[in-house]
Design an enzyme around this catalytic site. Structure first.
Site, PDB file in Angstrom:
ATOM      1  N   ASN A 175       0.838  -1.207   0.000  1.00 38.30           N
ATOM      2  CA  ASN A 175       0.000   0.000   0.000  1.00 38.30           C
ATOM      3  C   ASN A 175       0.873   1.257   0.000  1.00 38.30           C
ATOM      4  OD1 ASN A 175       0.769  -0.690   2.639  1.00 38.30           O
ATOM      5  ND2 ASN A 175      -1.037   0.278   3.552  1.00 38.30           N
TER       6      ASN A 175
ATOM      7  N   ASP B  18      -3.419  -5.460   1.783  1.00 34.22           N
ATOM      8  CA  ASP B  18      -3.361  -5.024   3.173  1.00 34.22           C
ATOM      9  C   ASP B  18      -3.626  -3.530   3.299  1.00 34.22           C
ATOM     10  OD1 ASP B  18      -2.760  -5.561   6.014  1.00 34.22           O
ATOM     11  OD2 ASP B  18      -1.200  -4.080   5.649  1.00 34.22           O
TER      12      ASP B  18
ATOM     13  N   HIS C 204      -2.758  -9.850  11.336  1.00 36.20           N
ATOM     14  CA  HIS C 204      -3.051  -9.217  12.641  1.00 36.20           C
ATOM     15  C   HIS C 204      -4.409  -9.575  13.256  1.00 36.20           C
ATOM     16  CE1 HIS C 204      -4.936  -6.538   9.774  1.00 36.20           C
ATOM     17  NE2 HIS C 204      -3.846  -5.847   9.515  1.00 36.20           N
TER      18      HIS C 204
ATOM     19  N   ASP D  59       3.329  -5.603  12.090  1.00 38.82           N
ATOM     20  CA  ASP D  59       2.497  -4.587  11.436  1.00 38.82           C
ATOM     21  C   ASP D  59       3.077  -3.190  11.672  1.00 38.82           C
ATOM     22  OD1 ASP D  59       0.516  -3.364   9.965  1.00 38.82           O
ATOM     23  OD2 ASP D  59      -1.040  -3.572  11.504  1.00 38.82           O
TER      24      ASP D  59
ATOM     25  N   PHE E  22      -4.564   5.213  11.185  1.00 43.32           N
ATOM     26  CA  PHE E  22      -4.360   4.017  11.987  1.00 43.32           C
ATOM     27  C   PHE E  22      -2.896   3.587  11.909  1.00 43.32           C
ATOM     28  CE2 PHE E  22      -8.894   3.606  10.810  1.00 43.32           C
ATOM     29  CZ  PHE E  22      -9.462   3.234  12.022  1.00 43.32           C
ATOM     30  N   GLY E  23      -2.379   3.010  13.000  1.00 41.77           N
ATOM     31  CA  GLY E  23      -1.080   2.348  12.920  1.00 41.77           C
ATOM     32  C   GLY E  23      -0.071   2.811  13.949  1.00 41.77           C
TER      33      GLY E  23
END
Length: 426
Positions: A95, A153, A233, A306, A324-325
């Site tokens: 991505n 992903d 995940h 991740d 997110f992340g």
């Protein structure tokens, strides 16, 4: 030849034992307690100072952000962060912008990896063009260009027919479909787990079934097509149950869990802070326990970070509107060693299995074990000294993690890739 002295490792009884290693060119030439008879005056001698040696760790889920988002991370900085975490092989998600959805784009990305990476990088290709469409990529061409496996992903494949056709192609090509499982129709604008804490903070929640329902769909598609299906995940007890049932039915499904889902729950989120915003979100205590149980009984096969870097500006606000992340490459082993091994929940041998041997086995990668004649991909860890996780010491461009300030043992002292020292503490 490199002669590494004063290291330790586990013997077959899982007891610590002193060890020395001889590395010639790219391979391990000898492993033993005293290798003086095999050494020579011209050897480079490295004192491991009692550090614990493992096979180089393997992370099948990282985001390197380049091309397109190099202000978050680059191939160079991301692989340096991986080396600092003891990882010698990492698998990079597609991505990025442009996504490597054609052989031409994949070739260009592979050239950049060859130029800049300090550890081994396996590059995923998208399942569909630009990741969000229903148009399948040409798996045959992408595999020929060096694609490692296939995934969208970051977004779930929303259309069952698209996933079915992608799995049919993957089965024919004997490659792996790796899935971020998330049904967009069940998101409802959620930014954290739908439980008790989101209500206390007044934030929209993400249901457990958002993840688990797509896994349930996909394991049946895997059974119908014969494809190897790997779940990214895993975060919910329902997901663990579906995967366990699928494995019992003989379906070719494997799964990973991330360190933060093993160590934190929704109740650890103190305020509306995007540092705690990740996808999937931190779940409830029952979910966390189900993940641990799933690891211990083999339902979940391995641990993957991740690693998802973002800029400080992007993570400066609350959960709504921020990405997110969290990052994880530099902290995964030390956190899990400190809070799972030192506490007696799992053994050190199990942790190494989940972070080295199992990733290699599941994805048919080189490495994952220590042996004479194997590539000298090695990681050394200080299991005795307690240190605090400090953002200013990160080699990643990003430090978006809730673990800053945590006290840990098991920090990396040295990492070797193909016999070359690529990271040394300090």
């Amino acid at each position: 030849m490199i002669w590494i002295k004063n290291a330790t490792m586990l013997n077959q009884k899982e007891e610590y034992m002193p060890i020395e290693l001889l590395i010639k060119q790219e391979t391990i030439q000898a492993i033993g307690e005293d290798l003086a008879a095999l050494s020579s005056a011209t050897d480079e001698i490295i004192d491991a100072h009692g550090a614990f040696v493992t096979p180089g760790l393997i992370d099948v889920h990282v985001h390197l952000r380049e091309p397109g988002f190099s202000y978050k991370e680059t191939i160079k900085s991301g692989t340096m962060a991986a080396a600092r975490g003891g990882f010698t092989t990492i698998c990079a998600m597609p991505n990025v912008q442009p996504a490597p959805d054609t052989a031409e784009k994949m070739n260009a990305l592979q050239a950049k990896i060859t130029q800049d990476a300090v550890v081994k990088v396996k590059q995923y290709a998208p399942l569909t063009m630009d990741l969000r469409s229903d148009t399948l990529t040409n798996q045959t061409d992408l595999l020929a260009a060096g694609a490692f496996a296939f995934t969208n992903d970051g977004v779930g494949v929303q259309t069952a027919g698209t996933m079915y056709l992608a799995m049919k192609e993957a089965a024919k090509n004997q490659t792996v479909v790796v899935a971020h499982t998330e049904d967009d129709s069940l998101l409802f604008g959620g930014v954290m787990h739908e439980g008790t804490r989101n209500k206390e903070l007044g934030l929209p929640g993400i249901l457990n079934v958002t993840e688990a329902s797509q896994i349930a769909r996909d394991v049946l598609l895997s059974e119908a097509t014969g494809a190897h299906y790997h779940v990214c995940h895993v975060s919910t007890k329902e997901s663990v149950r579906v995967i366990r049932d699928a494995k019992r039915a003989g379906i070719n499904v494997t799964a990973e869990v991330s360190p933060h889902h093993l160590l934190l729950t929704e109740n650890d989120i103190p305020t509306d802070s995007s540092i705690y915003k990740m996808n999937p979100p931190l779940r409830g205590e029952e979910d966390r326990q189900a993940l641990l149980d799933g690891l211990l009984d083999g339902t979940i096969d391995l641990i993957a970070t991740d690693h998802a870097p973002h800029s400080q500006a992007e993570k400066a606000g609350g959960m709504v509107g921020s990405p997110f992340g969290i990052v994880g490459s530099e902290t995964a082993f030390s956190l899990l060693y400190t809070y799972l091994v030192e506490t007696g929940i799992v053994t050190l041998a199990q942790l190494i299995d989940w972070m080295a041997y199992k990733p290699a086995k599941v994805f048919q990668l080189a490495g994952g074990t220590l042996g004479i004649g194997q590539k000298a991909d090695l990681a050394f860890f200080d299991l005795t000294t307690t240190k605090k996780i400090r953002a200013e010491e990160f080699l990643s461009l990003a430090s978006n993690t809730p673990f800053i300030g945590w006290a840990v043992k098991g920090t990396t002292t040295m990492t070797f890739v193909d016999g070359k020292l690529v990271y040394q503490e300090g």
